[in-house]
Every structure is written in C-alpha cells, then in structure tokens.
Design an enzyme around this catalytic site. Structure first.
Site, PDB file in Angstrom:
ATOM      1  CG  ASN A  73      -2.171  -0.993   0.974  1.00 42.31           C
ATOM      2  OD1 ASN A  73      -2.372  -1.450  -0.253  1.00 42.31           O
ATOM      3  ND2 ASN A  73      -3.240  -0.869   1.930  1.00 42.31           N
ATOM      4  N   GLY A  75      -4.302  13.120 -10.465  1.00 43.19           N
ATOM      5  CA  GLY A  75      -5.706  13.694 -10.216  1.00 43.19           C
ATOM      6  C   GLY A  75      -5.727  14.377  -8.922  1.00 43.19           C
ATOM      7  CB  CYS A  89      -6.840   0.712   2.184  1.00 44.89           C
ATOM      8  SG  CYS A  89      -8.070  -0.429   2.613  1.00 44.89           S
TER       9      CYS A  89
HETATM   10  C1  UGA Z   1      -5.978  -0.604  -2.005  1.00 44.52           C
HETATM   11  C2  UGA Z   1      -5.086  -1.332  -2.324  1.00 44.52           C
HETATM   12  O1  UGA Z   1      -4.965  -1.029  -4.108  1.00 44.52           O
HETATM   13  C3  UGA Z   1      -5.536  -2.914  -2.496  1.00 44.52           C
HETATM   14  O2  UGA Z   1      -4.544  -3.684  -2.955  1.00 44.52           O
HETATM   15  C4  UGA Z   1      -5.660  -3.105  -0.781  1.00 44.52           C
HETATM   16  O3  UGA Z   1      -5.869  -4.483  -0.586  1.00 44.52           O
HETATM   17  C5  UGA Z   1      -6.489  -2.205  -0.038  1.00 44.52           C
HETATM   18  O4  UGA Z   1      -6.204  -0.772  -0.494  1.00 44.52           O
HETATM   19  C6  UGA Z   1      -6.617  -2.524   1.246  1.00 44.52           C
HETATM   20  O5  UGA Z   1      -5.520  -2.085   1.856  1.00 44.52           O
HETATM   21  O6  UGA Z   1      -7.634  -2.897   1.750  1.00 44.52           O
HETATM   22  P1  UGA Z   1      -8.580   0.350  -2.624  1.00 44.52           P
HETATM   23  O7  UGA Z   1      -8.436   0.949  -1.239  1.00 44.52           O
HETATM   24  O8  UGA Z   1      -9.874  -0.586  -2.705  1.00 44.52           O
HETATM   25  O9  UGA Z   1      -7.198  -0.516  -2.595  1.00 44.52           O
HETATM   26  O10 UGA Z   1      -8.431   1.513  -3.800  1.00 44.52           O
HETATM   27  P2  UGA Z   1      -7.447   1.653  -5.038  1.00 44.52           P
HETATM   28  O11 UGA Z   1      -7.882   1.125  -6.086  1.00 44.52           O
HETATM   29  O12 UGA Z   1      -5.980   1.104  -4.443  1.00 44.52           O
HETATM   30  O13 UGA Z   1      -7.513   3.285  -4.977  1.00 44.52           O
HETATM   31  C7  UGA Z   1      -7.003   4.047  -3.862  1.00 44.52           C
HETATM   32  C8  UGA Z   1      -7.181   5.436  -4.242  1.00 44.52           C
HETATM   33  O14 UGA Z   1      -6.133   6.053  -5.171  1.00 44.52           O
HETATM   34  C9  UGA Z   1      -8.585   5.866  -4.867  1.00 44.52           C
HETATM   35  O15 UGA Z   1      -8.962   7.206  -4.106  1.00 44.52           O
HETATM   36  C10 UGA Z   1      -8.123   6.009  -6.500  1.00 44.52           C
HETATM   37  O16 UGA Z   1      -8.737   7.057  -6.893  1.00 44.52           O
HETATM   38  C11 UGA Z   1      -6.759   6.477  -6.484  1.00 44.52           C
HETATM   39  N1  UGA Z   1      -5.834   6.502  -7.463  1.00 44.52           N
HETATM   40  C12 UGA Z   1      -5.473   5.116  -7.804  1.00 44.52           C
HETATM   41  C13 UGA Z   1      -5.431   7.502  -8.102  1.00 44.52           C
HETATM   42  O17 UGA Z   1      -5.332   8.715  -7.826  1.00 44.52           O
HETATM   43  N2  UGA Z   1      -4.487   7.234  -9.287  1.00 44.52           N
HETATM   44  C14 UGA Z   1      -4.250   6.080  -9.875  1.00 44.52           C
HETATM   45  O18 UGA Z   1      -3.673   6.139 -10.807  1.00 44.52           O
HETATM   46  C15 UGA Z   1      -4.829   4.882  -9.137  1.00 44.52           C
END
Ligand code: UGA
Length: 438
Positions: free
Chosen positions: A213, A258, A265
């Site tokens: 993470n 963004g 998390c």
């Molecule tokens: C994250 C991890 O990706 C998972 O692998 C992990 O299991 C989980 O936390 C956890 O610890 O339980 P999640 O919180 O569901 O998963 O969301 P992500 O898809 O990681 O996105 C997190 C944030 O980053 C969102 O706000 C998203 O909009 C942002 N983000 C993501 C960006 O701003 N840019 C990106 O390129 C990707």
C-alpha cells in the site's frame, strides 16, 4: 472446510461470501446487528459489484450463515480475523481495539487444531504478539497471518482469484507446516490455478501488506508531484505518464494524476506504517511517506483554490456542482474521500454545493448532512457556475458538453480525474481545467 470470519465490513463480508462460494461452510460474525440482519437475508450492507449475487447463491446453498454471537464460531477450524484497523483518533497509529477484541472473543472457543488467520492490516509485530496470546489460552491452536490485497470495486474477483497469496507462519516448523496445509485447503482453487504463493514469517507477511500500500500511495503521489510541475510549465502529465509507463520497470498502472488517493486503506496505512517505524526507532526510513501524504492532501487544496480562482476570487454564494463523492468509482465508500473533502471545503467557504454520486449519497449524507445532495447530474449542474468531476464513474466520464450546457449558469468545468476529452469541451465553448495538463 469449516470457516469463521470475524468482522463483516468491506473486507470480511466479501471474504465470507467468497469462501462459501468456493464450497466452504462459513459463518460470518459481526457486532453490528443491522449488518448481520442484512447479510443473513442475502443483502449486501454496502455497494460492491458481484457481492449480492454470491451472497444470494451462497445463502441459498446453506453454506453461509451470519451471527452476532461469537459462540457461532464453534466447530469451525479456520477463523479469519477481518476487522478494521482505522486511524486512532489524535494519532497516526492504527487503532488495534477491534483486532484485539476479535482475538480475545475467539479464545474461549478455540479447539485443538484450530487456526486463527489474521487478515486485517496491522502494525508489524502484531502477529507474534497475538500468536503468544493464542498459545497461552488454547495451546492446541495456532495463528497465521494472511494479508488481503483486494481492491474495493473488484473485491469479489480479487478474493476468488487473487494475484498472489501470502502466508505468514510460526517459526516452529511443525506448526508452520500444519498452518500451511490448512490454508492450502482453504485456497485450493486459487492454488490449482497457479496463483503465486509466498510462505514467510509473521513480520514479513505483515510488512508485505503495508509495503504494497505504501508503494501504491507513493506511485500516485509521485505522479501528482510531477503534475504540480507540469501545471507551472505547461506540460501534460497524462502524456508523460503514458511515455514513462511504457518502460515496463515503471509500468503505467497507478500513474493517473488527479485529486489524489483516499479510501479506508492507503491514507491510514501509510500513516500507521510511519508511526510504527518511529516506534521502532527507524522513523527516518519512512519519513518520505509524510511527503507522500502531504503531496496527496495538496491536490485537494489545489482543486479548492482553482475553483475559487475560476469563480473570480471567491466561492461565497456561488453555485458549484460536484459529480462524485465516493473515494473511487464502483464503491459507496466515502472514507477519506478526496471528492467529499473538496465538497466540504467549498461548502465551508460559503459555496452553494450540490453534489451527486451513483452510490455514495447515503454515506456522504450521514457524515456531512450540511451538504446538499441530489440524485441526478441534471439536478447537480442546474444553474451551477462551475462543474467539478471528482470521482470518475463511467456515467460521468461519458457526459458530453451538449448534455448539460443548457442547464448550467457558467460553462466552466474542472476534470479532477483527467478523464474527459479536453478538446471536446473547449470546442463547445467551455473553460476546461484538468490536473497537471493544459
Ligand atoms: C487499496 C489497494 O489497491 C489494495 O491492494 C488493498 O488491498 C486495499 O487498498 C486495502 O488495503 O484494503 P482500494 O483502497 O480499494 O485498494 O483502492 P485503490 O484502487 O488502491 O485506489 C485508492 C485511491 O487511489 C483511490 O482514491 C483512487 O482514486 C486513487 N488512485 C488510484 C489515483 O488517484 N490514481 C491512480 O492511478 C490509481
């Protein structure tokens, strides 16, 4: 395999249903009666694509039950602990109250040969502390740590077909072997499909989770820092990300600039990891995570400042449309959501904010009843002097300028997720601003 899952939140409810879907006999336990009632009647207590379907089929099979009574774990062999570890109020550390309570609650029911399996994200050192507790109270039972990597929005698929499995097991080879065998039985399907498996010690398993993470958060803040530079130089961070992403050592995923990361998390995990490093006397090793956090929070401020600038210097009594409140699409989760934070900040500046989201309104309303929520994009943008696209739901990405320009008072839009076609909006006479690109 007879399995219990303690904690039926975003992680545990999906885990319980997915384990039953795989053919195991599962009981899910939670202290929240409303959540348990919903789950027991086959309803998902939160939005997660695919969860209602597996809840229905697993409940119908009789393999999935729910209870608020910890005694219902009796008879299960593997007990997953999937409760939350939120940020402790007034501190950066993780609040371990729920994990400790779950394990303490389990102890009286553990039998010889049982395995307690930690799934929650915890400070390194927790597993060996809990393993000692289990041994003291139930010498025939053991403990393993099996971190979860599911993404909200893809949680069902990530649980049934994970991209890797990690088992943190006891230093005692005999106990380690037994724990491994039980977990292999739980995850037989994924292992048959050649899912990579790493069997390691407790500390490494705990660290794998927080490091993953921390790395993801760092990747996002890296590209957002570059966006800040692009913003003052006329560069285009999206094209830049495409270009560096072709290098397979870097990769294009998680390089979308963004308004930054949110959710239950990444933000709290990087803080708790830093706090744990300080406790261990190695604060400097993870000092960079403070910068990752700071860059991330600056993105929210940047949008607020940009709105004020585009509204001619003040937001007071100006109508602002907010599209998206969840921390990311395909989720109703508003924990530490950058979108909701921006809406709240603008409301605090006296703007008349009208916000919408396909799934997160109820949660957002419960936390911030002072905001004005509407069900549709049309209602949100009506008479708005500026439109903010803050969570990139599919239905917002595909909005065309022509669909809303008859409704708004001012043709100004901020694309907080860099998902709209700038030329399309500018050609239609809109002032279009994005994150780190012209
Ligand atoms: C994250 C991890 O990706 C998972 O692998 C992990 O299991 C989980 O936390 C956890 O610890 O339980 P999640 O919180 O569901 O998963 O969301 P992500 O898809 O990681 O996105 C997190 C944030 O980053 C969102 O706000 C998203 O909009 C942002 N983000 C993501 C960006 O701003 N840019 C990106 O390129 C990707």
């Amino acid at each position: 395999m007879k399995i219990s899952v303690i904690g039926c939140g975003y992680l545990g409810a999906v885990h319980a249903a997915a384990m039953a879907e795989l053919g195991h006999d599962v009981v899910g336990i939670d202290v929240d009666e409303r959540k348990i009632d919903a789950l027991a009647s086959g309803q998902a207590p939160f939005f997660e694509p695919g969860l209602p379907e597996i809840l229905t089929s697993a409940s119908a099979s009789g393999r999935l039950t729910f209870s608020t009574d910890m005694a219902a774990v009796k008879g299960a062999t593997v007990h997953f602990v999937a409760v939350g570890t939120p940020q402790k109020p007034g501190s950066y550390s993780a609040d371990m109250t729920y994990v400790d309570a779950a394990v303490d609650g389990l102890l009286p029911y553990l039998q010889d040969g049982d395995l307690v399996v930690g799934k929650s994200t915890v400070p390194v050192g927790t597993a060996s502390r809990l393993a000692a507790k289990v041994k003291d109270s139930a010498p025939g039972a053991n403990l393993a740590w099996n971190p979860e990597f599911l993404r909200e929005g893809f949680a069902v698929q990530d649980t049934i077909s994970p991209d890797r499995l990690v088992y943190g097991v006891s230093p005692d080879p005999e106990v380690a072997g037994k724990s491994r065998a039980l977990l292999n039985e739980v995850y037989a399907k994924a292992l048959n499909e050649q899912t990579p498996l790493v069997v390691t010690d407790y500390a490494t398993a705990e660290l794998v989770k927080v490091s993953a993470n921390a790395f993801l958060a760092t990747k996002i803040s890296f590209i957002n820092a570059i966006a800040e530079i692009a913003e003052v130089t006329g560069g285009n961070v999206t094209e830049l990300a495409d270009a560096i992403g072709f290098d397979t050592r870097i990769g294009r995923r998680f390089l979308n600039a963004g308004i930054g990361f949110g959710g239950g998390c990444l933000p709290k995990d990087i803080r708790a990891f830093g706090a744990r490093a300080e406790e261990l006397g190695r604060g400097e090793s993870l000092a960079f995570l403070k910068e990752v956090d700071a860059i991330n929070l600056r993105r929210r401020q940047h949008v607020v400042d940009l709105v004020v600038e585009m509204l001619g210097g003040k937001a007071f009594e100006k109508r602002v449309a907010v599209l998206g409140l969840a921390f990311k699409p395909e989720s109703d989760d508003i924990r530490d959501s950058p979108s909701l934070d921006i809406a709240v900040q603008l409301n605090g500046l006296g703007a008349i904010v009208r916000a919408t989201d396909p799934e997160a309104i109820q949660n957002a309303h419960a936390k911030h009843p002072q905001l004005h929520f509407v069900d549709t994009v049309a209602e949100a943008v009506e008479d708005a002097e500026i439109v903010l696209l803050l969570t990139e739901w599919k239905e917002y990405r595909s909005i065309l300028p022509q669909q809303i320009e008859g409704l708004v008072a001012g043709k100004q839009i901020i694309d907080g997720r860099n998902v709209l076609d700038s030329a399309q909006w500018r050609d239609a006479g809109w002032t279009y601003r994005a994150m780190g690109r012209p």
